[in-house]
Design an enzyme around this catalytic site. Sequence first.
Site, PDB file in Angstrom:
ATOM      1  N   HIS A   1       0.810  -1.218   0.000  1.00 22.74           N
ATOM      2  CA  HIS A   1       0.000   0.000   0.000  1.00 22.74           C
ATOM      3  C   HIS A   1       0.845   1.270   0.000  1.00 22.74           C
ATOM      4  O   HIS A   1       0.334   2.357  -0.275  1.00 22.74           O
ATOM      5  CB  HIS A   1      -0.987   0.002   1.182  1.00 22.74           C
ATOM      6  CG  HIS A   1      -0.384   0.275   2.518  1.00 22.74           C
ATOM      7  ND1 HIS A   1      -0.057  -0.720   3.421  1.00 22.74           N
ATOM      8  CD2 HIS A   1      -0.057   1.438   3.134  1.00 22.74           C
ATOM      9  CE1 HIS A   1       0.430  -0.175   4.515  1.00 22.74           C
ATOM     10  NE2 HIS A   1       0.445   1.129   4.370  1.00 22.74           N
TER      11      HIS A   1
ATOM     12  N   ASP B   1       0.145  -7.658   1.428  1.00 20.63           N
ATOM     13  CA  ASP B   1       0.581  -6.263   1.532  1.00 20.63           C
ATOM     14  C   ASP B   1       2.101  -6.163   1.537  1.00 20.63           C
ATOM     15  O   ASP B   1       2.683  -5.375   2.290  1.00 20.63           O
ATOM     16  CB  ASP B   1      -0.005  -5.597   2.782  1.00 20.63           C
ATOM     17  CG  ASP B   1       0.092  -4.074   2.729  1.00 20.63           C
ATOM     18  OD1 ASP B   1       0.218  -3.530   1.613  1.00 20.63           O
ATOM     19  OD2 ASP B   1       0.070  -3.426   3.793  1.00 20.63           O
TER      20      ASP B   1
ATOM     21  N   ASN C   1       5.324   4.852   9.154  1.00 20.54           N
ATOM     22  CA  ASN C   1       6.028   3.651   9.626  1.00 20.54           C
ATOM     23  C   ASN C   1       5.764   2.449   8.721  1.00 20.54           C
ATOM     24  O   ASN C   1       6.502   1.460   8.754  1.00 20.54           O
ATOM     25  CB  ASN C   1       5.606   3.282  11.048  1.00 20.54           C
ATOM     26  CG  ASN C   1       6.374   4.013  12.120  1.00 20.54           C
ATOM     27  OD1 ASN C   1       5.817   4.817  12.854  1.00 20.54           O
ATOM     28  ND2 ASN C   1       7.680   3.751  12.211  1.00 20.54           N
ATOM     29  N   SER C   2       4.687   2.521   7.928  1.00 19.92           N
ATOM     30  CA  SER C   2       4.313   1.381   7.099  1.00 19.92           C
ATOM     31  C   SER C   2       5.461   0.938   6.212  1.00 19.92           C
ATOM     32  O   SER C   2       6.094   1.754   5.531  1.00 19.92           O
ATOM     33  CB  SER C   2       3.117   1.745   6.220  1.00 19.92           C
ATOM     34  OG  SER C   2       1.964   1.917   6.985  1.00 19.92           O
TER      35      SER C   2
ATOM     36  N   GLY D   1     -10.467 -24.706  -1.470  1.00 18.22           N
ATOM     37  CA  GLY D   1     -11.758 -24.457  -2.088  1.00 18.22           C
ATOM     38  C   GLY D   1     -12.926 -24.699  -1.157  1.00 18.22           C
ATOM     39  O   GLY D   1     -13.962 -25.231  -1.574  1.00 18.22           O
ATOM     40  N   VAL D   2     -12.762 -24.306   0.104  1.00 20.03           N
ATOM     41  CA  VAL D   2     -13.850 -24.452   1.065  1.00 20.03           C
ATOM     42  C   VAL D   2     -14.090 -23.114   1.750  1.00 20.03           C
ATOM     43  O   VAL D   2     -13.180 -22.297   1.879  1.00 20.03           O
ATOM     44  CB  VAL D   2     -13.539 -25.527   2.139  1.00 20.03           C
ATOM     45  CG1 VAL D   2     -13.423 -26.899   1.503  1.00 20.03           C
ATOM     46  CG2 VAL D   2     -12.262 -25.188   2.913  1.00 20.03           C
ATOM     47  N   VAL D   3     -15.320 -22.903   2.170  1.00 21.66           N
ATOM     48  CA  VAL D   3     -15.671 -21.744   2.992  1.00 21.66           C
ATOM     49  C   VAL D   3     -15.794 -22.236   4.425  1.00 21.66           C
ATOM     50  O   VAL D   3     -16.494 -23.224   4.697  1.00 21.66           O
ATOM     51  CB  VAL D   3     -16.998 -21.110   2.531  1.00 21.66           C
ATOM     52  CG1 VAL D   3     -17.396 -19.964   3.452  1.00 21.66           C
ATOM     53  CG2 VAL D   3     -16.884 -20.623   1.095  1.00 21.66           C
ATOM     54  N   ILE D   4     -15.082 -21.598   5.331  1.00 24.72           N
ATOM     55  CA  ILE D   4     -15.040 -22.064   6.720  1.00 24.72           C
ATOM     56  C   ILE D   4     -15.552 -20.984   7.653  1.00 24.72           C
ATOM     57  O   ILE D   4     -15.666 -19.815   7.283  1.00 24.72           O
ATOM     58  CB  ILE D   4     -13.605 -22.467   7.137  1.00 24.72           C
ATOM     59  CG1 ILE D   4     -12.655 -21.269   6.977  1.00 24.72           C
ATOM     60  CG2 ILE D   4     -13.124 -23.675   6.345  1.00 24.72           C
ATOM     61  CD1 ILE D   4     -11.260 -21.517   7.513  1.00 24.72           C
TER      62      ILE D   4
END
Length: 472
Positions: free
Chosen positions: A111, A141, A213-214, A270-273
């Site tokens: 960013h 990031d 600081n990023s 490939g799973v939604v948890i």
Amino acid sequence: MRILKRTTIALVAVLAMAQMLVANAQLPEFTELVEQASPAVVNISTRQAIPTQAAGMQQMPDLEGLPPMFREFFERSIPQMPPGQQRKREAQSLGSGFIISADGYVLTNNHVVADADEIIVRLSDRSELQAKLIGADARTDVALLKVEGKNLPTVKLGKSEVLKVGEWVVAIGSPFGFDHSVTAGIVSAKGRSLPDENYVPFIQTDVAINPGNSGGPLFNLDGEVVGINSQIFTRSGGFMGLSFAIPIDVAMNVADQLKAQGKVSRGWLGVVIQEVSKDLAETFGLDKPAGALVAQVLEGSPGAKGGLQVGDVILSLDGKPIVVSADLPHLVGNLKPGTQVTLDVVRAGARKQLSMAVGALPEEGDDVAAAGAEEGPARSSNRLGVAVVDLTAEQKQALELQGGALIREVQNGPAALIGLRPGDVITHLNNQSIDSAKTFGKVAEALPKNRSVSMRVLRQGRASFITFKLSE
């Protein structure tokens, strides 16, 4: 008597002095660390050409309230520039970074340099070098830059996995443009998950971090970089004691891939948890809340091919425990596509092992939108206060479902209290698969009282388990 009293006072003073010396001796000394590490910490600024037409329009007088003749006069008086000749202005951002190789490779945050037309790296001797963006990864990031140079000062790289909570750490960066500012604190926690940051187990510290600081380094007391300062939690816009750093192990893995191939490959099941709450643990037969509950398995995904099913609770991957659900994407994301893994799961109260090959995380995911409700006779369960209908063939195909019960209406009752909405699709209730509205009605009528019951709901293509109790 006076001699004894004076002796006692003197002894107390000596003891107090000794305690102060011991306390001071236990505080860390940062001067040598800062002297050695600071030359490799850099300031990063960027320039980006932005059309000024929008800015110019904001500075024009408000003509709407003027009489037509005056408005026409002002409009003719304002010079109009052709689109190809619009003036440009330069936007500058300020961040930090650090040199990881003597030939000029620099690590920072994505960013800090995103959408930049020009990147300038300023060294500790105030010399400036133009940097080339080798690659960037928005998911972690992390960005890798390259400047032309020889025998540049470099940082020492440590291992973030050996960090301990309570350990002292030091940040060096350019908060608000103040170059080489040094702040210190301790590691507050490890493996933190933040919203929309599924692939980074953040290091949480109380080191003072502010804008600028990023991208800067986080050091341990051995002067080794253990993280990249990335984010803060704030309600005021400034530091509030909660800072988050990307572990250097994660950052270097990303940097190596960016250097070698210009992009990052990650493992994917490939799973939604979702998280396993206390009530969900009870419904799935677990002793305590732990693991990652599989709420959805994408068709044709590595998880589907490996035998994962909706309702499975993943407790470990290759022997590494899944304490909270966020541990799973951290572990899977670090694997190379094609890696064979073994999962320990709980299914219908019984433990079993599944072996499967990890796939590659797609560049972009497509969510399946939930289909709208079709007109038809509604079947209701008075106990839940919800009216449901069968899914049409088109809805099943769009949602990639074999069956389910589509909510037509939510009445007063438990369904309204737990937040169900018209258009939601119920696929599981009390650990039983729901293939139709009729099945839903039968299962709903037989629900136990005063015990946690689980329900799997699909909303706009996203699945999740919820729990509730029926009191009557």
